[in-house]
Scaffold this motif. Structure first.
Motif, PDB file in Angstrom:
ATOM      1  N   THR A 188      -1.263  11.448   4.690  1.00 50.86           N
ATOM      2  CA  THR A 188      -1.722  10.673   3.532  1.00 50.86           C
ATOM      3  C   THR A 188      -1.635   9.177   3.825  1.00 50.86           C
ATOM      4  OG1 THR A 188      -0.934  12.411   2.048  1.00 50.86           O
ATOM      5  CG2 THR A 188      -1.377  10.263   1.069  1.00 50.86           C
ATOM      6  N   LEU A 189      -0.528   8.766   4.459  1.00 53.61           N
ATOM      7  CA  LEU A 189      -0.379   7.354   4.822  1.00 53.61           C
ATOM      8  C   LEU A 189      -1.390   6.956   5.898  1.00 53.61           C
ATOM      9  CD1 LEU A 189       3.501   6.892   4.863  1.00 53.61           C
ATOM     10  CD2 LEU A 189       1.873   6.322   3.053  1.00 53.61           C
ATOM     11  N   HIS A 206       4.180  13.397   4.076  1.00 54.22           N
ATOM     12  CA  HIS A 206       2.960  12.686   3.673  1.00 54.22           C
ATOM     13  C   HIS A 206       2.471  11.725   4.761  1.00 54.22           C
ATOM     14  CE1 HIS A 206       2.674  14.204  -0.424  1.00 54.22           C
ATOM     15  NE2 HIS A 206       3.979  14.078  -0.506  1.00 54.22           N
ATOM     16  N   GLN A 219      -4.421   6.156   3.890  1.00 57.90           N
ATOM     17  CA  GLN A 219      -4.286   4.954   3.072  1.00 57.90           C
ATOM     18  C   GLN A 219      -4.209   3.674   3.913  1.00 57.90           C
ATOM     19  OE1 GLN A 219      -5.280   6.578   0.190  1.00 57.90           O
ATOM     20  NE2 GLN A 219      -4.134   4.897  -0.705  1.00 57.90           N
ATOM     21  N   LEU A 220      -3.560   3.774   5.075  1.00 57.98           N
ATOM     22  CA  LEU A 220      -3.412   2.588   5.928  1.00 57.98           C
ATOM     23  C   LEU A 220      -4.549   2.453   6.936  1.00 57.98           C
ATOM     24  CD1 LEU A 220       0.433   2.811   6.650  1.00 57.98           C
ATOM     25  CD2 LEU A 220      -0.713   1.290   5.035  1.00 57.98           C
ATOM     26  N   GLU A 221      -5.485   3.413   6.892  1.00 55.63           N
ATOM     27  CA  GLU A 221      -6.662   3.391   7.771  1.00 55.63           C
ATOM     28  C   GLU A 221      -6.245   3.365   9.237  1.00 55.63           C
ATOM     29  OE1 GLU A 221      -9.129   0.152   6.583  1.00 55.63           O
ATOM     30  OE2 GLU A 221      -9.477   0.935   4.571  1.00 55.63           O
ATOM     31  N   GLU A 266       2.676   1.777  -3.420  1.00 55.96           N
ATOM     32  CA  GLU A 266       1.720   2.259  -4.427  1.00 55.96           C
ATOM     33  C   GLU A 266       1.316   3.709  -4.176  1.00 55.96           C
ATOM     34  OE1 GLU A 266      -1.485  -0.514  -4.268  1.00 55.96           O
ATOM     35  OE2 GLU A 266      -0.445  -2.035  -5.483  1.00 55.96           O
ATOM     36  N   THR A 267       1.182   4.068  -2.900  1.00 53.45           N
ATOM     37  CA  THR A 267       0.815   5.438  -2.560  1.00 53.45           C
ATOM     38  C   THR A 267       1.875   6.424  -3.003  1.00 53.45           C
ATOM     39  OG1 THR A 267      -0.495   4.724  -0.655  1.00 53.45           O
ATOM     40  CG2 THR A 267       0.269   7.011  -0.655  1.00 53.45           C
ATOM     41  N   ASN A 278       0.825  -1.205   0.000  1.00 52.37           N
ATOM     42  CA  ASN A 278       0.000   0.000   0.000  1.00 52.37           C
ATOM     43  C   ASN A 278       0.858   1.254   0.000  1.00 52.37           C
ATOM     44  OD1 ASN A 278      -2.043   1.889   0.324  1.00 52.37           O
ATOM     45  ND2 ASN A 278      -3.094   0.743   1.915  1.00 52.37           N
TER      46      ASN A 278
END
Length: 683
Positions: free
Chosen positions: A389-390, A386, A393-395, A345-346, A342
């Motif tokens: 942002t992570l 970021h 993306q990683l919830e 890709e991010t 993940n």
């Protein structure tokens, strides 16, 4: 003699099984795993723009484009006007002419993509010409261009000796070749109608072309990878980098390609290893069949090894706990691998290429290790920016902690299912690294599973500052410190002074045999005790002076009457200094103990949930060597404790960062309970 081209070797490097499929006649193998929008007409750019330009420039034939470019160099008086003139010439003779002939056959998105790539390439060419501007001005002849530009897409060949009897012949066509007149170096450029994402494979391809050039000419070129779908398209490699890669990468690759070629030509059964790139495997159309096609025997053998290993492990432990640990380890690894995919890709989506460099799955946290591709302009600061942002993306409930480590950037985040860490677990696991000292205790466990011990007898740890907001686990941590000190040494060797203005932190520790006095809960009693301890410190210094001993450790070794270490632990310092009248006196006493206490065997651990400059004054902070930050509210709080950010990203419940006199490190503190208290009374 066996023959391969550069594309064959690139495929083999990407995945040996794909190379075997390629030999079997499967089509489109080279496309598998490529990253890009698919909008860029790469072949058209190669054939009708880059190739046309380099052919004209390398030719002795006089052309209108070359005439106008030479005239622009001699007539333009400044860089801005030169860039503008050269850009207009390139656009008119290359892009506009291409559109007049081919534009009607292209879709609008292809034209848009081609124009964008052309603009990036044009800027690159102009900058290259500017580096040779003085040489061009000194040579009015049109032949100056042939000294700078060499013929493009020339077929090169070289052989590599696999052994004394077998050779591998390699051939390939590079894209473009130039000469840096100033540095007297050859520069090879490879154009990619893609974006970042396959840079390792692209770099290998560049290295192979450089090897062919070196084998043909004896010269070691430097290289440029030019990604036509990126905003900052050029990635530069120096000659030394490329030469080092030749020495380390090519021999194993050539030998692997030879083994597959040899087996295929002899029609022998192929046993080829699977690619280590799991992302590539997921994109590969042969993913579900390649184990059977190339690795069935090895797969069966490997399954037997795994089964035997698991059976042996279960048999040796013969307990449910071992099975649970194995299952937990599996789940942790799965979670880490999914998170790594993940994250990669991010960052690719953010145009920040990074490499996966492994992970560590600890009892409560996972640490991902990534390496920023500095050659693409990706620096750790960009990665750190970021964090939120992570988090998305990683919830995650909070942003992950991102720090620069030795050789990589770490991304720490909590596991979905964590394992409780008890003081007993930490104590038992850390026995092999436990310092020989009467005033040592385990602070916590690192993500790698190592136990970090504090030794108050060490000059860099004699006094400690602990900061953390409500719910961070600060009081629980102090309890583990107290019980750790009590487990480590007898009451004759260590005496504890507990100051608890909150009145509830140490209620079940009142009967500890190590206490020098009852738990202190108000300013007056705390002030009196600290003043008494300062007097004791001065008295000890007089004794040490008379005995000619540097500290109490040396004194205790040579005297029958021993001095016990005294450790003062304050749970909430802010509550203790509310009264302005007593604040100054308390600060002075704490500073004196922190400055002079070590040699006399007197130490102080000061904790607060309000780490601001009004509470933790610069002079207090300067005299508390070891810094421990649990979760805090703001970056400013983290800076006050550690002199750097990070603690604001912690998640509480004993999650901490240590710093100050020791390297910056994240640890998980232990939970202590009645079982640990009972152990002390049983000692």
């Amino acid at each position: 003699m066996y023959k391969v081209n550069v594309t064959d070797l690139r495929i083999c490097q990407k995945c040996p099984r794909l190379f075997a499929y390629h030999l079997q006649g499967k089509t489109g193998i080279w496309r598998i795993g490529l990253s890009g929008s698919g909008n860029f007409p790469g072949r058209l750019f190669h054939d009708k723009i880059a190739n046309v330009f380099h052919e004209q420039m390398a030719s002795k034939k006089i052309t209108p484009m070359k005439n106008e470019m030479l005239a622009a160099v001699h007539s333009c008086s400044d860089d801005q006007s030169l860039e503008k003139s050269l850009s207009e010439i390139l656009e008119r003779y290359l892009f506009v002419q291409l559109m007049e002939k081919q534009g009607i056959h292209l879709k609008s998105f292809q034209i848009e993509s081609l124009l964008r790539g052309f603009s990036l390439w044009r800027k690159h060419v102009v900058q290259l010409i500017k580096t040779a501007i003085q040489h061009i001005k000194n040579e009015p002849s049109m032949q100056i261009w042939t000294q700078i530009f060499l013929p493009p897409e020339k077929l090169l060949s070289a052989t590599y000796g696999i052994n004394s009897n077998v050779e591998l012949k390699v051939n390939g066509k590079y894209d473009a070749l130039m000469v840096d007149i100033e540095k007297k170096e050859i520069v090879i450029t490879e154009f990619k109608g893609l974006n970042f994402g396959n840079e390792d494979d692209d770099f290998l391809q560049l290295v192979l072309y450089c090897w062919l050039i070196k084998e043909s000419t004896g010269l070691s070129p430097r290289g440029v990878l030019f990604y036509l779908e990126e905003e900052q398209p050029a990635v530069y490699y120096q000659a030394k980098e490329i030469t080092d890669a030749m020495n380390h990468l090519l021999a194993p690759l050539f030998k692997e390609a030879f083994l597959i070629l040899s087996a295929y030509e002899k029609k022998e059964q192929l046993f080829v290893e699977r690619s280590q790139n799991s992302d590539l495997c997921q994109k590969c159309p042969f993913n579900h069949s390649c184990d059977t096609d190339f690795h069935q025997k090895n797969q069966i053998t490997e399954r037997k090894k795994i089964a035997k290993k698991r059976a042996s492990k279960i048999k040796s432990t013969n307990s449910q706990k071992a099975k649970e640990h194995e299952n937990d380890e599996y789940l942790a690894n799965q979670e880490a691998e999914n998170a790594m995919k993940n994250v990669i890709e991010t960052f690719q989506a953010l145009k920040l290429p990074v490499k996966a460099s492994g992970y560590i799955a600890g009892p409560r946290f996972i640490r991902l290790k990534i390496t920023p591709q500095v050659k693409h302009g990706v620096i750790p600061k960009k990665i750190m920016s970021h964090a939120e942002t992570l988090q998305l993306q990683l919830e995650l409930q909070t942003a992950p902690l991102i720090k620069t480590q030795a050789g990589y950037v770490s991304i720490d985040f909590p596991r979905k299912i964590s394992i409780p860490l008890t003081l007993k677990d930490v104590w038992e696991k850390g026995q092999s690294s436990r310092p020989v000292s009467n005033v040592t205790f385990p602070i916590g466990m690192s993500i790698e599973g190592q136990i970090f011990w504090a030794n108050l007898a060490e000059p860099g740890m004699t006094s400690i500052l602990v900061g953390g907001t409500a719910g961070s686990g600060k009081s629980v941590f102090l309890r583990s410190v107290i019980l750790g000190l009590a487990l480590n040494a007898s009451p004759e060797n260590v005496k504890l002074v507990l100051i608890d203005p909150k009145r509830v932190s140490f209620t079940d520790l009142k009967k500890l045999p190590h206490l020098l006095c009852p738990v202190l809960m108000d300013q007056k009693s705390a002030l009196e005790m600290l003043s008494s301890i300062v007097d004791e410190m001065e008295s000890r210094y007089r004794i040490l002076e008379k005995a000619c001993c540097e500290d109490i450790t040396i004194y205790n070794k040579s005297h029958t009457t021993c001095m016990a270490h005294q450790v003062v632990i304050i749970d909430e310092y802010a509550d203790l200094i509310i009264d302005k009248k007593t604040r100054e006196n308390l600060e002075q006493l704490i500073i004196r103990l922190a400055q002079k206490g070590r040699a006399a065997g007197i130490h102080i651990i000061l904790a607060t949930q309000r780490p601001d400059v009004k509470i933790v004054t610069p002079i207090i902070k300067a005299n508390l060597q070891l810094k421990i930050a649990l979760k805090v509210t703001t970056k400013t709080n983290s800076m006050i404790i550690l002199d750097q950010p990070g603690a604001e990203y912690l998640i509480g419940r004993g999650d901490m960062i240590i710093g100050g006199s020791v390297p910056f490190q994240r640890l998980q503190g232990a939970f202590s309970g009645k079982e640990d208290i009972n152990l002390i009374f049983l000692k």
